[in-house]
Write a protein that holds these residues in place. Structure first.
Motif, mmCIF file in Angstrom:
data_model
loop_
_atom_site.group_PDB
_atom_site.id
_atom_site.type_symbol
_atom_site.label_atom_id
_atom_site.label_comp_id
_atom_site.label_asym_id
_atom_site.label_seq_id
_atom_site.Cartn_x
_atom_site.Cartn_y
_atom_site.Cartn_z
ATOM 1 N N GLU A 87 0.807 -1.223 0.000
ATOM 2 C CA GLU A 87 0.000 0.000 0.000
ATOM 3 C C GLU A 87 0.839 1.272 0.000
ATOM 4 O OE1 GLU A 87 -3.247 0.252 -0.416
ATOM 5 O OE2 GLU A 87 -3.478 -1.922 -0.503
ATOM 6 N N ASN A 88 1.928 1.266 0.760
ATOM 7 C CA ASN A 88 2.731 2.490 0.938
ATOM 8 C C ASN A 88 4.054 2.482 0.174
ATOM 9 O OD1 ASN A 88 0.778 3.203 2.909
ATOM 10 N ND2 ASN A 88 1.922 2.068 4.459
ATOM 11 N N GLY A 89 4.490 1.312 -0.246
ATOM 12 C CA GLY A 89 5.809 1.186 -0.866
ATOM 13 C C GLY A 89 6.872 0.935 0.191
ATOM 14 N N PHE A 90 8.025 0.473 -0.249
ATOM 15 C CA PHE A 90 9.112 0.172 0.681
ATOM 16 C C PHE A 90 9.650 1.430 1.349
ATOM 17 C CE2 PHE A 90 10.001 -3.530 -2.370
ATOM 18 C CZ PHE A 90 9.242 -4.409 -1.624
ATOM 19 N N ASP A 91 9.823 2.492 0.564
ATOM 20 C CA ASP A 91 10.445 3.711 1.092
ATOM 21 C C ASP A 91 9.596 4.401 2.155
ATOM 22 O OD1 ASP A 91 12.580 3.269 -0.596
ATOM 23 O OD2 ASP A 91 11.862 4.637 -2.152
ATOM 24 N N LYS A 92 8.276 4.306 2.021
ATOM 25 C CA LYS A 92 7.389 5.022 2.945
ATOM 26 C C LYS A 92 6.881 4.145 4.086
ATOM 27 C CE LYS A 92 5.893 8.378 -0.469
ATOM 28 N NZ LYS A 92 4.794 8.899 -1.265
ATOM 29 N N THR A 93 7.423 2.946 4.203
ATOM 30 C CA THR A 93 7.028 2.047 5.301
ATOM 31 C C THR A 93 8.243 1.793 6.176
ATOM 32 O OG1 THR A 93 5.428 0.953 3.854
ATOM 33 C CG2 THR A 93 6.002 -0.186 5.882
ATOM 34 N N SER A 94 8.127 2.089 7.443
ATOM 35 C CA SER A 94 9.247 1.867 8.372
ATOM 36 C C SER A 94 8.982 0.651 9.246
ATOM 37 C CB SER A 94 9.436 3.097 9.259
ATOM 38 O OG SER A 94 8.312 3.230 10.119
ATOM 39 N N LEU A 95 10.042 0.144 9.854
ATOM 40 C CA LEU A 95 9.886 -0.963 10.810
ATOM 41 C C LEU A 95 9.033 -0.512 11.995
ATOM 42 C CD1 LEU A 95 13.357 -2.775 10.928
ATOM 43 C CD2 LEU A 95 11.254 -3.534 9.837
ATOM 44 N N SER A 96 9.144 0.760 12.377
ATOM 45 C CA SER A 96 8.329 1.296 13.472
ATOM 46 C C SER A 96 6.849 1.200 13.146
ATOM 47 C CB SER A 96 8.667 2.765 13.744
ATOM 48 O OG SER A 96 9.993 2.907 14.135
ATOM 49 N N SER A 128 16.922 -5.773 9.999
ATOM 50 C CA SER A 128 16.730 -4.505 9.289
ATOM 51 C C SER A 128 15.506 -4.610 8.375
ATOM 52 C CB SER A 128 17.956 -4.197 8.425
ATOM 53 O OG SER A 128 18.079 -5.182 7.401
ATOM 54 N N LYS A 129 15.082 -3.463 7.891
ATOM 55 C CA LYS A 129 13.970 -3.445 6.941
ATOM 56 C C LYS A 129 14.374 -4.172 5.665
ATOM 57 C CE LYS A 129 12.478 0.329 4.675
ATOM 58 N NZ LYS A 129 11.785 1.597 4.361
ATOM 59 N N ASP A 130 15.628 -3.991 5.248
ATOM 60 C CA ASP A 130 16.108 -4.678 4.038
ATOM 61 C C ASP A 130 16.021 -6.196 4.176
ATOM 62 O OD1 ASP A 130 16.615 -2.318 2.740
ATOM 63 O OD2 ASP A 130 18.760 -2.291 3.203
ATOM 64 N N GLN A 131 16.333 -6.696 5.365
ATOM 65 C CA GLN A 131 16.255 -8.141 5.580
ATOM 66 C C GLN A 131 14.800 -8.623 5.485
ATOM 67 O OE1 GLN A 131 16.969 -9.815 9.528
ATOM 68 N NE2 GLN A 131 18.303 -11.381 8.611
ATOM 69 N N LEU A 132 13.876 -7.847 6.019
ATOM 70 C CA LEU A 132 12.455 -8.174 5.942
ATOM 71 C C LEU A 132 11.977 -8.137 4.487
ATOM 72 C CD1 LEU A 132 9.609 -8.704 7.054
ATOM 73 C CD2 LEU A 132 9.489 -6.286 7.702
ATOM 74 N N ILE A 133 12.379 -7.126 3.754
ATOM 75 C CA ILE A 133 12.012 -7.004 2.336
ATOM 76 C C ILE A 133 12.532 -8.211 1.557
ATOM 77 C CG2 ILE A 133 12.501 -5.682 0.219
ATOM 78 C CD1 ILE A 133 12.399 -3.133 2.021
ATOM 79 N N GLU A 134 13.768 -8.603 1.830
ATOM 80 C CA GLU A 134 14.366 -9.742 1.127
ATOM 81 C C GLU A 134 13.662 -11.048 1.493
ATOM 82 O OE1 GLU A 134 18.732 -11.779 0.272
ATOM 83 O OE2 GLU A 134 18.614 -9.932 1.428
ATOM 84 N N GLN A 156 6.477 -3.261 -6.497
ATOM 85 C CA GLN A 156 7.503 -2.655 -5.638
ATOM 86 C C GLN A 156 8.847 -3.358 -5.842
ATOM 87 O OE1 GLN A 156 7.464 0.059 -3.488
ATOM 88 N NE2 GLN A 156 5.520 0.442 -4.524
ATOM 89 N N TYR A 157 8.788 -4.693 -5.959
ATOM 90 C CA TYR A 157 10.034 -5.445 -6.188
ATOM 91 C C TYR A 157 10.609 -5.163 -7.576
ATOM 92 C CZ TYR A 157 9.625 -7.923 -1.795
ATOM 93 O OH TYR A 157 9.580 -8.219 -0.451
ATOM 94 N N MET A 158 9.741 -4.928 -8.545
ATOM 95 C CA MET A 158 10.238 -4.585 -9.881
ATOM 96 C C MET A 158 10.947 -3.231 -9.855
ATOM 97 S SD MET A 158 7.357 -6.150 -12.402
ATOM 98 C CE MET A 158 8.287 -5.806 -13.863
ATOM 99 N N LEU A 159 10.379 -2.277 -9.109
ATOM 100 C CA LEU A 159 11.041 -0.976 -8.958
ATOM 101 C C LEU A 159 12.379 -1.131 -8.239
ATOM 102 C CD1 LEU A 159 8.028 1.297 -7.956
ATOM 103 C CD2 LEU A 159 9.378 1.469 -10.053
ATOM 104 N N LEU A 160 12.379 -1.960 -7.215
ATOM 105 C CA LEU A 160 13.612 -2.209 -6.468
ATOM 106 C C LEU A 160 14.664 -2.844 -7.376
ATOM 107 C CD1 LEU A 160 14.983 -2.124 -3.690
ATOM 108 C CD2 LEU A 160 13.911 -4.327 -3.173
ATOM 109 N N ALA A 161 14.225 -3.746 -8.250
ATOM 110 C CA ALA A 161 15.145 -4.420 -9.171
ATOM 111 C C ALA A 161 15.800 -3.445 -10.144
ATOM 112 C CB ALA A 161 14.408 -5.506 -9.943
ATOM 113 N N SER A 162 15.112 -2.333 -10.429
ATOM 114 C CA SER A 162 15.689 -1.347 -11.356
ATOM 115 C C SER A 162 16.914 -0.658 -10.761
ATOM 116 C CB SER A 162 14.633 -0.318 -11.767
ATOM 117 O OG SER A 162 14.312 0.523 -10.670
#
Length: 197
Positions: A21-30, A49-55, A108-114
């Motif tokens: 809903e918010n994207g990776f950048d606008k969603t924090s672990l908090s 980390s957030k990166d580990q959760l995303i992965e 979101q993952y496709m954007l991240l892949a770019s």
């Protein structure tokens, strides 16, 4: 299921929805921790980390997609091949209609892949699985004499592309008869076969 496992599952469920809903950048672990009902420091017990959760989420989605396009040849015969192909597409369409977050998070993952080669490599592997999966299925169809060996690679790739892109169109909210589109794609593969086998 213990409390730790339940919390882990809840983190994944909440992150899946919030990231979509918010994207990776606008969603924090908090934000995720608050929605789960735990403190921010508590989330680090599960993910450093957030990166580990995303992965981690990506790998779960990756496994699910690969499983979806792993065809079971034991229940496919010359007589039911077309019906089985139709069912494969229909099931995917129905799953995407139920899970409104899937295509959003996948984008979101496709954007991240770019901007991240690691994700680009994994997405390319997934695309290869789509292409190879449908090609292997049509090669099997030739073996059981359900289809002639005529341009089957191009036909398999067309099926893979239609199958994959239906989800992208569904994400836009355009109301099309996706099942009919899938049926037309499958029918086009077998249209010239009628009377040849």
């Amino acid at each position: 299921m213990g409390n730790s496992e339940q919390t882990f599952k809840k983190i994944l469920e909440v992150a899946y929805v919030m990231f979509s809903e918010n994207g990776f950048d606008k969603t924090s672990l908090s934000m995720i921790a608050k929605e789960v009902g735990i403190s921010k420091p508590a989330i680090y017990y599960y993910f450093q980390s957030k990166d580990q959760l995303i992965e981690y989420l990506f790998e779960e989605i990756y496994k699910e997609i690969k499983l979806e396009i792993t065809f079971n040849y034991t229940d496919i015969s010359k007589d039911n091949l077309i019906q089985k192909l139709l069912e494969i597409g229909y099931m995917s369409i129905e799953q995407q209609e139920k899970d409104i977050h899937f295509n959003k998070i996948f984008n979101q993952y496709m954007l991240l892949a770019s901007r991240d080669e690691k994700y680009m490599k994994r997405l390319l592997e997934l695309q290869a699985c789509f292409l190879d999966g449908f090609y292997d299925l049509l090669k099997y169809a030739v073996q059981i004499e359900a289809i002639c060996d005529s341009n089957i690679k191009a036909k398999a790739h067309m099926l893979a592309m239609v199958y994959d892109n239906i989800g992208n169109f569904m994400l836009t909210g355009i109301e099309l008869d996706y099942k009919e589109i899938w049926q037309e794609a499958v029918d086009s593969v077998f249209r010239e076969q009628k009377g040849k086998i």
